[in-house]
Design a protein around this motif. Structure first.
Motif, PDB file in Angstrom:
ATOM      1  N   THR A 292       0.856  -1.188   0.000  1.00  0.00           N
ATOM      2  CA  THR A 292       0.000   0.000   0.000  1.00  0.00           C
ATOM      3  C   THR A 292       0.891   1.238   0.000  1.00  0.00           C
ATOM      4  N   SER A 294       1.184   5.570   0.620  1.00  0.00           N
ATOM      5  CA  SER A 294       0.595   6.696   1.352  1.00  0.00           C
ATOM      6  C   SER A 294       1.203   8.038   0.977  1.00  0.00           C
ATOM      7  N   ASP A 335     -14.132   1.852   6.577  1.00  0.00           N
ATOM      8  CA  ASP A 335     -13.573   2.130   5.249  1.00  0.00           C
ATOM      9  C   ASP A 335     -12.246   1.420   5.007  1.00  0.00           C
ATOM     10  N   LYS A 339      -9.898   1.740   1.632  1.00  0.00           N
ATOM     11  CA  LYS A 339      -8.554   2.317   1.698  1.00  0.00           C
ATOM     12  C   LYS A 339      -7.520   1.369   1.097  1.00  0.00           C
ATOM     13  N   GLU A 342      -7.918   1.568  -2.666  1.00  0.00           N
ATOM     14  CA  GLU A 342      -7.457   2.850  -3.216  1.00  0.00           C
ATOM     15  C   GLU A 342      -5.938   2.988  -3.179  1.00  0.00           C
ATOM     16  N   ASN A 343      -5.312   2.369  -2.189  1.00  0.00           N
ATOM     17  CA  ASN A 343      -3.875   2.565  -1.984  1.00  0.00           C
ATOM     18  C   ASN A 343      -3.024   1.345  -2.309  1.00  0.00           C
TER      19      ASN A 343
END
Length: 371
Positions: A292, A294, A335, A339, A342-343
């Motif tokens: 992931t 960030s 969520d 997340k 999305e990541n």
């Protein structure tokens, strides 16, 4: 253009085990969904994972379908299902005219969150079955999930399609629930080109699944059918591939682990990158090495940069409750799964990759941080 590096492609044994069994099927003219390879593949897979019985089927999806049927799931029944998964986990719920309720993930495993599952039980006390997935070869917190299912007297089905060779506290995933399923699709850690396996300690349940999978043909001289049947049995040729592949499963897990550790060593220092979780209770098969992000570098940046070099990668699964077909069904959670979608990005994890291939992937990714 370089030769394509795949995300995860079929990898036959160097010894040619698969061809030996395929040739045996041809020599004996057992090509149909019957024969020694099918029988032995069921026996060998069950022995490998520690289940009492197994049914070789045409796909992992078919295995989930028959597990739901064996669990008594029917029209209007509620089935809990993780939202962060491939649609093949959820589709069979619809086949049975049942109602999926999607459960969020936790960051500790990326799998079904036990706390969200407990809230779902409070909201839907009459749930019929629970499907749990071991995503990307990472085991879910299966002890807690088993305890919740036993507390509520609910059948548990383990979708271990991605986790053959993964251990939870020393025991194979796929063997904690009432039924477990494995997939041998072309991208899985071992493949039969297509196919799946349903496993259980409930030998009567597996025998019934075999009956349904063979068009529910009754014991009679003529063709007689007292129940709805399905054409779900695995062919003897395909099962031969599976028997050969099973001989090299441990090697494939070892190489997947090597790939993961290579990436982790080379990329962990990059700001804003985090690898999929690792837990003390878990021995993953590392089916796909996933991360992931960030920081300013996004998953699409990595995927585009790799694709320009003819290297395959892909996003983390899009949650089911955000899929057009399934968005009308309820979701319990926050969520976390969104997340992760999305990541997250899955890096190429093909067991045929060389150190040079791995180094190329690493260099392409590092350049994104240096630019």
């Amino acid at each position: 253009m370089r030769e394509r590096i795949f995300l995860s492609s079929p990898h036959m044994s160097d010894e040619g085990y698969e061809m030996q069994y395929i040739q045996e099927a041809f020599d004996t003219n057992w090509i149909a969904p019957l024969g020694e390879n099918v029988n032995q593949f069921e026996h060998e897979l069950a022995a490998k994972v520690g289940s009492k019985a197994a049914a070789a089927l045409s796909s992992g999806t078919a295995a989930i379908h028959l597990a739901l049927k064996a669990a008594g799931v029917g029209e209007g029944d509620i089935v809990f299902c993780p939202t962060l998964t491939f649609s093949a986990t959820a589709n069979p719920i619809i086949y049975q005219n049942a109602i999926p309720v999607f459960i969020d993930s936790d960051y500790e495993t990326w799998n079904m969150c036990p706390q969200a599952l407990e809230r779902a039980f409070d909201k839907y006390p009459n749930v019929k079955a629970v499907i749990v997935v071991h995503l990307y070869g990472i085991s879910a917190q299966i002890d807690q999930i088993v305890d919740l299912c036993r507390k509520h007297n609910v059948i548990l089905i383990e979708d271990a399609a991605e986790s053959l060779g993964t251990y939870y506290k020393g025991k194979h995933t796929g063997t904690f629930g009432d039924y477990g399923i494995f997939s041998f699709n072309g991208n899985k850690i071992i493949t039969t080109s297509g196919g799946g396996m349903l496993v259980s300690d409930n030998e009567e349940g597996i025998a019934k699944a075999r009956f349904w999978a063979t068009q529910s043909r009754d014991q009679a001289r003529h063709y007689q059918h007292s129940e709805l049947g399905f054409n779900y049995r695995m062919s003897n040729v395909v099962a031969g591939i599976g028997r050969g592949q099973l001989k090299v499963l441990d090697r494939r897990v070892e190489k997947k682990r090597y790939i993961f550790e290579f990436y982790k060593k080379q990329l962990s220092a990059l700001n804003g990158i985090e690898f999929m979780p690792s837990n003390t209770w878990d021995e993953p098969n590392y089916w796909l090495s996933s991360v992931t992000l960030s920081g300013k570098i996004r998953p699409i940046d990595i995927m585009d940069a790799l694709e320009k070099e003819n290297i395959e990668s892909r996003p983390v699964w899009k949650p089911m409750h955000r899929q057009p077909f399934f968005e009308k069904y309820d979701f319990v959670g926050t969520d976390v799964s969104e997340k992760l979608f999305e990541n997250g990005v899955c890096l190429p994890s093909d067991t045929k990759m060389t150190d040079e291939d791995l180094g190329t992937v690493v260099d392409i990714i590092k350049r994104l941080w240096w630019e």
